[in-house]
Design a protein around this motif. Structure first.
Motif, PDB file in Angstrom:
ATOM      1  N   THR A 279       0.829  -1.206   0.000  1.00  0.00           N
ATOM      2  CA  THR A 279       0.000   0.000   0.000  1.00  0.00           C
ATOM      3  C   THR A 279       0.859   1.249   0.000  1.00  0.00           C
ATOM      4  N   HIS A 280       0.230   2.366  -0.331  1.00  0.00           N
ATOM      5  CA  HIS A 280       0.848   3.659  -0.081  1.00  0.00           C
ATOM      6  C   HIS A 280       0.670   3.974   1.400  1.00  0.00           C
ATOM      7  N   VAL A 281       1.143   5.120   1.818  1.00  0.00           N
ATOM      8  CA  VAL A 281       1.086   5.491   3.227  1.00  0.00           C
ATOM      9  C   VAL A 281      -0.356   5.602   3.717  1.00  0.00           C
ATOM     10  N   ALA A 282      -0.644   4.999   4.869  1.00  0.00           N
ATOM     11  CA  ALA A 282      -1.991   5.020   5.432  1.00  0.00           C
ATOM     12  C   ALA A 282      -1.909   4.856   6.946  1.00  0.00           C
ATOM     13  N   GLU A 283      -2.993   5.190   7.621  1.00  0.00           N
ATOM     14  CA  GLU A 283      -3.064   4.938   9.068  1.00  0.00           C
ATOM     15  C   GLU A 283      -3.285   3.458   9.324  1.00  0.00           C
ATOM     16  N   GLU A 284      -2.611   2.941  10.338  1.00  0.00           N
ATOM     17  CA  GLU A 284      -2.719   1.514  10.594  1.00  0.00           C
ATOM     18  C   GLU A 284      -4.153   1.123  10.975  1.00  0.00           C
ATOM     19  N   GLU A 285      -4.849   2.046  11.604  1.00  0.00           N
ATOM     20  CA  GLU A 285      -6.228   1.789  11.992  1.00  0.00           C
ATOM     21  C   GLU A 285      -7.107   1.516  10.762  1.00  0.00           C
ATOM     22  N   ALA A 286      -6.924   2.354   9.744  1.00  0.00           N
ATOM     23  CA  ALA A 286      -7.693   2.172   8.508  1.00  0.00           C
ATOM     24  C   ALA A 286      -7.321   0.842   7.866  1.00  0.00           C
ATOM     25  N   LEU A 287      -6.024   0.549   7.893  1.00  0.00           N
ATOM     26  CA  LEU A 287      -5.592  -0.708   7.303  1.00  0.00           C
ATOM     27  C   LEU A 287      -6.204  -1.896   8.033  1.00  0.00           C
ATOM     28  N   ALA A 288      -6.236  -1.804   9.359  1.00  0.00           N
ATOM     29  CA  ALA A 288      -6.785  -2.914  10.142  1.00  0.00           C
ATOM     30  C   ALA A 288      -8.254  -3.142   9.787  1.00  0.00           C
ATOM     31  N   ARG A 289      -8.989  -2.057   9.577  1.00  0.00           N
ATOM     32  CA  ARG A 289     -10.396  -2.203   9.181  1.00  0.00           C
ATOM     33  C   ARG A 289     -10.501  -2.870   7.805  1.00  0.00           C
ATOM     34  N   ALA A 290      -9.627  -2.465   6.907  1.00  0.00           N
ATOM     35  CA  ALA A 290      -9.641  -3.068   5.569  1.00  0.00           C
ATOM     36  C   ALA A 290      -9.318  -4.559   5.658  1.00  0.00           C
ATOM     37  N   LEU A 291      -8.349  -4.905   6.495  1.00  0.00           N
ATOM     38  CA  LEU A 291      -7.985  -6.321   6.632  1.00  0.00           C
ATOM     39  C   LEU A 291      -9.150  -7.107   7.219  1.00  0.00           C
ATOM     40  N   GLY A 292      -9.841  -6.481   8.178  1.00  0.00           N
ATOM     41  CA  GLY A 292     -11.007  -7.124   8.777  1.00  0.00           C
ATOM     42  C   GLY A 292     -12.058  -7.431   7.715  1.00  0.00           C
ATOM     43  N   ALA A 293     -12.302  -6.439   6.857  1.00  0.00           N
ATOM     44  CA  ALA A 293     -13.302  -6.620   5.795  1.00  0.00           C
ATOM     45  C   ALA A 293     -12.858  -7.714   4.824  1.00  0.00           C
ATOM     46  N   MET A 294     -11.569  -7.734   4.500  1.00  0.00           N
ATOM     47  CA  MET A 294     -11.069  -8.776   3.592  1.00  0.00           C
ATOM     48  C   MET A 294     -11.277 -10.159   4.188  1.00  0.00           C
ATOM     49  N   GLY A 295     -11.042 -10.252   5.500  1.00  0.00           N
ATOM     50  CA  GLY A 295     -11.175 -11.537   6.179  1.00  0.00           C
ATOM     51  C   GLY A 295     -12.589 -12.093   6.104  1.00  0.00           C
ATOM     52  N   GLU A 296     -13.539 -11.198   5.894  1.00  0.00           N
ATOM     53  CA  GLU A 296     -14.943 -11.613   5.805  1.00  0.00           C
ATOM     54  C   GLU A 296     -15.305 -12.159   4.421  1.00  0.00           C
ATOM     55  N   LEU A 297     -14.471 -11.871   3.431  1.00  0.00           N
ATOM     56  CA  LEU A 297     -14.801 -12.305   2.065  1.00  0.00           C
ATOM     57  C   LEU A 297     -14.750 -13.830   1.964  1.00  0.00           C
ATOM     58  N   ASN A 298     -15.696 -14.409   1.224  1.00  0.00           N
ATOM     59  CA  ASN A 298     -15.709 -15.872   1.050  1.00  0.00           C
ATOM     60  C   ASN A 298     -14.472 -16.376   0.336  1.00  0.00           C
ATOM     61  N   THR A 299     -13.967 -15.537  -0.551  1.00  0.00           N
ATOM     62  CA  THR A 299     -12.836 -15.974  -1.378  1.00  0.00           C
ATOM     63  C   THR A 299     -11.490 -15.822  -0.666  1.00  0.00           C
ATOM     64  N   VAL A 300     -11.486 -15.223   0.526  1.00  0.00           N
ATOM     65  CA  VAL A 300     -10.239 -15.080   1.291  1.00  0.00           C
ATOM     66  C   VAL A 300     -10.204 -16.194   2.327  1.00  0.00           C
ATOM     67  N   LEU A 301      -9.175 -17.071   2.220  1.00  0.00           N
ATOM     68  CA  LEU A 301      -9.213 -18.345   2.938  1.00  0.00           C
ATOM     69  C   LEU A 301      -8.544 -18.329   4.311  1.00  0.00           C
ATOM     70  N   GLU A 302      -7.568 -17.456   4.511  1.00  0.00           N
ATOM     71  CA  GLU A 302      -6.897 -17.416   5.814  1.00  0.00           C
ATOM     72  C   GLU A 302      -6.929 -15.985   6.321  1.00  0.00           C
ATOM     73  N   THR A 303      -6.630 -15.814   7.597  1.00  0.00           N
ATOM     74  CA  THR A 303      -6.528 -14.458   8.142  1.00  0.00           C
ATOM     75  C   THR A 303      -5.452 -13.700   7.362  1.00  0.00           C
ATOM     76  N   PRO A 304      -5.791 -12.546   6.836  1.00  0.00           N
ATOM     77  CA  PRO A 304      -4.781 -11.767   6.088  1.00  0.00           C
ATOM     78  C   PRO A 304      -3.580 -11.440   6.970  1.00  0.00           C
ATOM     79  N   ARG A 305      -2.397 -11.496   6.395  1.00  0.00           N
ATOM     80  CA  ARG A 305      -1.156 -11.188   7.094  1.00  0.00           C
ATOM     81  C   ARG A 305      -0.672  -9.802   6.715  1.00  0.00           C
ATOM     82  N   MET A 306      -0.237  -9.040   7.691  1.00  0.00           N
ATOM     83  CA  MET A 306       0.265  -7.703   7.399  1.00  0.00           C
ATOM     84  C   MET A 306       1.676  -7.553   7.958  1.00  0.00           C
TER      85      MET A 306
END
Lengths: 435, 435
Positions: A402-429
Motif C-alpha cells: 500500500t501507499h502510506v496510510a493509518e494503521e487503523e484504517a488498514l486494520a479495518r480493511a484487513l477485517g473486511a477482507m477476512g470476511e470475504l468468502n474468497t479469502v481463505l486465511e486471516t490476512p497477514r500484514m
C-alpha cells in the motif's frame, strides 16, 4: 578515584566468565587506559565448586549475592545474574543504596525498574552503567548519551535481537537457495547451534528486543522508561512465502524495534518489518545487531556489531567499568531524573506508514476487485499487487503493498477482507519501513 | 565545573556557523543534558561585518583569534579555522598553554601536531576534543577511546572522505546505468554540487583521509601520531573499466584508510580498494563515512553516518563541549602521552593480501601465458582471470585477481608484465580487502 577500582561480581555464567577473562587478559592495557587497576575483589554465583574457565580461588566468595552490596571493600557491583526482579533487583537497589556504582547487562531489570534505579543512582551521585544491556558489544548507550548529545532525535530503530535476526537470515538463505524452510525448522537448528534458548519465547516473541527498545526510547526522547507502552509482535508467524515476496519486491524482512515521536505521541513497537534492500540495516545479517538514529543536526547514523556473546558483552561491561574508573558519572537516561518528561504514548492504530499484505485467496474472477474495494473503502491506496501463476478455483497467495496510510484504517480493511468468502486465511500484514 | 561553560569560537565558516546555530536552537536540551549552560562569549573570524546566519552582535569580537587564548572569561577555545599550521596551531598551543580546554575539527593540525598538543593538554589537565576531526558526525573518537576501551585492536579501516566516496558512487551508478563517466567528469559535477572543493587535491589524492587515519591509528594502537608513515594513493586513476570489472567480480571500489598491526609493524595506508559486496562498508554510498574496527573481545563493529557538513560537524563539536561541561578530561589518544609507545612502521611492500590487476594487452595467443608466467615467477597465484570478447591483434582489457601474496612480490610481477611487448599500458593494481 583512587588507584584501583574494586569490583564485586555477581553471576559467573557466560558473561561473568567473559568479564573475568577480559580483565585478566587486558590488565596492562586497561590500567593504561583507565589510569587505575580494575580488580575483582569478590564474587558470588550459584555454585562455588563448579569448574570455571577463570580461577576464582583467590577471590572473596559470597553465597548470597546481596552481601556484595554490604562489602565495604567494593566500589562497584557488577550485576550479571539476570531477571527482571528477585536477586538482581534487590542487589542493584542495595548496591546503589550503599553508595556503590552499578554496572549491569540486565535489560529486563532496567526495562521494569530503570526509573527507580536511576533515581537511586542520582541520589548517591553514582554511575549506573548498562552499555551491555542494549545491543551487546555496540557502544550505543555511549553513542546516544554522549556522542550524539547535541541532537534532538526524531526516531531510533534497530535490530536488537540476534536470535530473531539469525532465524530470519537463515529463512531468507533457504528461500534464495530454492529450499525454503519454515520458522519451526530454523528455530530448531538455531537451538542446536546455541543461537536460541531451549525456551525461545523471550527472543522470538520480541520481548527481549522490547526491553532494549524501552531503554533506547528513554535515552533518545528524555522520558521515563515505559516498557508497558511497547507494542510487541514476534516472528513466529513469518512464512517463507513472505520472505520470497519480500525479495521480489526489493525488501528484507527484519524484526525491528522502532521508536518514533509524532504529534500523536511516542510510538514504541517491536514488529517484523520490510526494509528496503538499499538500506544499510537490510544487510545486517545473522546474529549481528544494529541501531539507527535520526538526529536533527547529525542526520542518520548507524552502529552495527555483535549483539551478544561472552566477548562482546564483556567488552561493554568493562567499558562501563573504565568509565567509572575515569571518574565519569552521568545521568542514567541522559538527563537528571527530575528532568525526564513523560510523553503520551501514541494510540494503537495511529501508526502511519505503508504495508505489505499477504492473502490466501480462491483464484477466481472478481477476487482482486473485492480486495481492492476493501482498501478503497478505508481510503488506503494500493501501490503494487502480485499474484504468481494461475490456478482457477484453487488457493493462491496474493500480495499487495500500500501507499502510506493509518494503521487503523488498514486494520479495518484487513477485517473486511477476512470476511470475504474468497479469502481463505486471516490476512497477514507486515509494516514497510522506508528507511 | 561551574554552571556555565564559556566558549571562545575561532572561525565562523560553515562549521562555525553550524555550531552557533546548534547552540541557539538546542539551548534547553543542552543545558538539561550537560547540567550547565554552553555559552559562546567571544568570537573571532576573518571579516566582522560579513552577513551571517547567526547574530553575533552581542558577542565579544576579536580581530586576532589568538586573543581568545588570553581572555580570562573563556573556559574552552573552539578552533574552527583549519590548516595544519599558522593561526590554528598558535591558537591551539596558546589556549592549552593558558589553561583552556580545546575543541577542534582540524585533522590536518592534529595529524601534524597532535603529539605536542596532547602533551600540552595533559600538562594542564585539560581536554583536547577532536570528535569533529574524524568522520564528521559519527562519534567514532568516543566509540574507540571509551566505548571499546576494553579491547586490544588488530585493525581499523574506514571510508573517511565523503568527496571520494561520492565520486566513486557516482562512477558506479554511471556504469550500472550503462553510461560510464570518467573521474574528471564526475569530479566536475561534484564541484558544481559543492561536494568537492575548487582545488580538490587534498580530498581526491587521499591526504584528508590520511590525516584522519593517522589519528585513528594512534587511538587504536596507543602510539604517537605518525602521519608521515601513512602511504597514500588517491582515486584519480580509477577508471570506469575498473568499476565495471569490480561489479562483475562481486566487489565495490572504495577509497579506504586501513591501519593494521602485523609482525612487520604498523601498516597505515589510504588506497582505493575492492571490498566484497556482502561487506557492510560496501553499501556506504555517497558522501557518507564509515569506520570499522576489529577488537579482540568485541569483534567487528561498524559506525556509519554523515562525514561532513555544517550539521554533522557541529553535532560532533558540541558533543565535545558537552563532555567538557560534564567534567570529562580524557587522555587525547586514549592513554597518557608518556604511555604512547612508538611502533615500527611496516616496510613498504610488506602488505599481504590479494589483488586485482588490470592490463591492456594485445589480443594474441600466448599473452595470458606470458602474464601468468610473470606471476608464477614471483610465486603469486592467480584466482581468476577475465577477458571479454575477442578482438584479434587489437587492444583488450584483461583482469586478474590473485590469491594472497606479498605486495613486494606483486610489484615485481607487475614490473615484469610492464616489460612485455603485448602489454600496452602500465598495469593497474587495486588491493582487495576481504572484510
Amino acid at each position: 578515584m583512587s588507584d584501583s577500582l574494586r569490583i564485586g561480581l555477581a553471576g559467573l555464567g557466560v558473561v561473568g566468565g567473559g568479564v573475568l577473562k577480559l580483565l585478566a587478559q587486558q590488565r596492562p592495557l586497561l590500567q593504561s587506559r583507565s589510569g587505575c587497576r580494575l580488580e575483582v575483589v569478590a564474587v558470588s554465583a550459584r555454585e562455588r565448586g563448579r569448574d570455571r574457565a577463570a580461577d576464582i580461588s583467590s577471590l572473596k566468595w559470597y553465597d548470597n549475592a546481596l552481601d556484595l552490596a554490604g562489602d565495604g571493600d567494593i566500589d562497584v557491583v557488577c550485576e550479571l545474574i539476570g531477571g527482571a526482579d528477585g536477586v538482581a533487583l534487590e542487589l542493584s537497589q542495595a548496591a546503589l543504596g550503599n553508595g556503590k556504582h552499578l554496572v549491569t547487562a540486565n535489560k529486563a531489570l532496567l526495562a521494569h525498574h530503570g526509573n527507580s534505579l536511576a533515581r537511586l543512582a542520582e541520589d548517591g551521585a553514582l554511575n549506573l552503567g548498562y552499555e551491555a544491556a542494549v545491543a551487546g558489544g555496540i557502544p550505543i548507550i555511549k553513542g546516544l548519551r554522549e556522542g550524539l548529545a547535541a541532537n534532538s532525535f526524531s526516531g531510533v530503530y534497530g535490530i536488537l535481537n540476534g536470535t530473531c535476526n539469525y532465524i530470519l537470515t537463515e529463512m531468507r538463505d533457504g528461500v534464495r537457495a530454492g529450499s525454503p524452510r519454515d520458522f519451526d525448522t530454523v528455530l530448531k537448528e538455531a537451538q542446536e547451534l546455541g543461537y536460541a534458548e531451549a525456551d525461545p519465547s523471550t527472543d522470538v516473541d520480541g520481548v527481549d528486543a522490547a526491553h532494549k527498545l524501552a531503554l533506547l526510547t528513554s535515552l533518545v526522547f528524555g522520558c521515563p522508561v515505559d516498557f508497558a507502552a511497547v507494542r510487541i509482535e514476534g516472528i513466529r508467524h513469518i512464512n517463507p512465502l513472505d520472505i520470497r515476496f519480500a525479495e521480489e519486491l526489493g525488501y528484507r524482512v527484519k524484526l525491528l524495534g522502532v521508536s518514533r515521536a509524532s504529534a500523536a505521541g511516542i510510538e514504541q513497537s517491536v514488529h517484523p518489518c520490510m526494509v528496503p534492500e538499499r538500506a544499510a540495516i537490510a544487510h545486517v545479517d545473522g546474529v549481528l545487531n544494529a541501531v539507527v538514529t535520526e538526529g536533527d543536526f547529525v542526520g542518520t547514523t548507524t552502529f552495527e556489531g555483535p549483539g551478544a556473546g561472552a566477548g562482546p558483552t564483556a567488552s561493554a561491561v568493562i567499558s562501563d567499568l573504565v568509565d567509572i574508573a575515569r571518574g565519569l558519572v552521568l545521568p542514567t537516561f541522559g538527563v537528571a531524573v527530575s528532568e525526564l518528561v513523560a510523553r503520551p504514548s501514541a494510540p494503537p492504530g495511529s501508526h502511519v506508514g505503508s504495508y505489505y499484505i499477504r492473502l490466501m485467496v480462491v483464484d477466481r474472477p472478481g477476487v482482486i476487485a473485492d480486495i481492492a474495494a476493501c482498501l478503497r473503502d478505508q481510503e488506503v491506496s494500493v501501490e503494487s499487487m502480485l499474484q504468481h501463476g494461475r490456478r482457477p478455483d484453487e488457493a493462491v497467495p496474493v500480495v499487495l503493498t500500500t501507499h502510506v496510510a493509518e494503521e487503523e484504517a488498514l486494520a479495518r480493511a484487513l477485517g473486511a477482507m477476512g470476511e470475504l468468502n474468497t479469502v481463505l486465511e486471516t490476512p497477514r500484514m507486515i509494516r514497510i519501513v522506508n528507511l
